[in-house]
Design an enzyme around this catalytic site. Structure first.
Site, short mmCIF file in Angstrom:
data_model
loop_
_atom_site.label_atom_id
_atom_site.label_comp_id
_atom_site.label_asym_id
_atom_site.label_seq_id
_atom_site.Cartn_x
_atom_site.Cartn_y
_atom_site.Cartn_z
N THR A 24 -29.39 11.39 -2.63
CA THR A 24 -29.46 10.32 -3.62
C THR A 24 -28.08 9.71 -3.81
O THR A 24 -27.07 10.42 -3.75
CB THR A 24 -29.95 10.90 -4.97
N ALA A 78 -21.66 13.04 -2.08
CA ALA A 78 -21.04 13.95 -3.06
C ALA A 78 -20.07 13.15 -3.92
O ALA A 78 -19.62 12.07 -3.53
CB ALA A 78 -20.30 15.08 -2.34
N ASP A 79 -19.77 13.71 -5.07
CA ASP A 79 -18.78 13.09 -5.96
C ASP A 79 -17.37 13.58 -5.64
O ASP A 79 -16.39 12.85 -5.84
CB ASP A 79 -19.14 13.39 -7.41
N LYS A 123 -21.57 17.59 -7.12
CA LYS A 123 -22.62 16.60 -6.97
C LYS A 123 -23.34 16.42 -8.31
O LYS A 123 -23.19 17.23 -9.21
CB LYS A 123 -23.64 17.03 -5.91
N GLY A 149 -23.55 13.15 -9.86
CA GLY A 149 -23.16 11.93 -10.56
C GLY A 149 -24.37 11.03 -10.81
O GLY A 149 -24.43 10.32 -11.81
N GLU A 192 -31.56 17.99 -5.30
CA GLU A 192 -30.62 18.00 -4.18
C GLU A 192 -30.31 19.44 -3.76
O GLU A 192 -30.24 19.75 -2.57
CB GLU A 192 -29.33 17.28 -4.57
C1 5RP Z 1 -26.43 12.18 -6.96
C2 5RP Z 1 -25.30 12.71 -6.16
C3 5RP Z 1 -24.59 11.78 -5.23
O1 5RP Z 1 -24.57 12.33 -3.96
C4 5RP Z 1 -23.19 11.58 -5.72
O2 5RP Z 1 -23.23 11.14 -7.07
C5 5RP Z 1 -22.44 10.56 -4.86
O3 5RP Z 1 -22.96 9.29 -5.06
P1 5RP Z 1 -22.42 8.02 -4.30
O4 5RP Z 1 -22.85 8.12 -2.89
O5 5RP Z 1 -23.10 6.86 -5.04
O6 5RP Z 1 -20.93 7.96 -4.47
O7 5RP Z 1 -24.94 13.86 -6.22
O8 5RP Z 1 -26.93 13.14 -7.84
#
Ligand code: 5RP
Length: 218
Positions: free
Chosen positions: A29, A84-85, A95, A97, A104
């Site tokens: 996601t 990932a964040d 993760k 965000g 996940e």
């Molecule tokens: C969602 C997540 C995403 O992988 C994480 O937030 C990274 O998002 P992005 O690709 O928009 O930077 O863990 O729950």
């Protein structure tokens, strides 16, 4: 397209190249994964079917013509692709965000190989700069807040956000995560916690890092 999007797209396209033809894949996601789904849409028939980690990704996958599979009907997955964040050189991740951390983590656990797609701004020496998402059962929110404060964190309720599982998210600020495996284990033991956004006990197998020049693999 912004620089960050270009880097994310490079990582997403590299992940598609590593997916076997006709594979059964897990799809994460977020904005980086959305670019991966776009790439799938541009390559019809490239993968057989997908297990999705969120309602948001399911909607995008369906719109791209990809069949969604029920994880319970499968004997595991060949590959999981997710963003990932934050990520370290040891491929430990923060993760959640986007709030999809529980599904996940389930899809990651079912996958034989986990490819994490990030742009180079996500790389850190020590996890914790990005507030650590923790999914909690709503009635336990205040109880978990007290427990997290006792461990030196500063949890902030992501007010107004409800996960696909009907739960709440606490974003924990102020942590310096020097032992991610131990902290994941410890926080998972707090009554009322559903999932901690640390992916360390089951880290990514490969990091695909989009940079201004190309893609680095670690
Ligand atoms: C969602 C997540 C995403 O992988 C994480 O937030 C990274 O998002 P992005 O690709 O928009 O930077 O863990 O729950």
């Amino acid at each position: 397209m912004g620089d960050a999007d270009a880097k994310k797209r490079r990582a997403a396209l590299a992940a598609l190249q590593l997916a076997a033809h006709d594979a059964v894949i897990g799809v994460g996601t977020g904005s980086t994964v959305n670019l991966f789904i776009e790439a799938l849409a541009a390559n019809p028939g490239r993968v057989r079917t997908a297990v999705s980690s969120s309602e948001a990704s399911s909607a995008r996958l369906r719109a791209a013509g990809i069949a969604i599979a029920d994880l319970n009907e499968l004997d595991g997955l060949d590959l999981y692709i997710d963003g990932a964040d934050e990520a370290t050189a040891a491929r430990h991740l923060v993760k959640g965000g986007g709030g999809a951390l529980t599904r996940e983590k389930i899809v990651a656990a079912a996958a034989r190989r986990f490819l994490c797609i990030v742009d180079d701004t996500k790389l850190v020496a020590t996890l914790g700069r990005f507030p650590l998402p923790v999914e909690v059962i709503p009635m336990a929110r205040a109880l978990v807040v007290r427990q997290l404060r006792a461990r030196g964190g500063d949890p902030v309720w992501r007010e107004g956000f409800v996960t696909d599982n009907g739960n709440h998210i606490l974003d924990v600020h102020g942590l310096t995560i020097t032992d991610p495996v131990a902290l994941e284990r410890e926080l998972n033991q707090i009554t009322g916690v559903v999932t901690v956004g640390l992916f360390a006990a089951r880290p990514a197998d490969v990091l695909l890092i989009g940079t201004a020049q190309g893609v680095e693999q670690r």
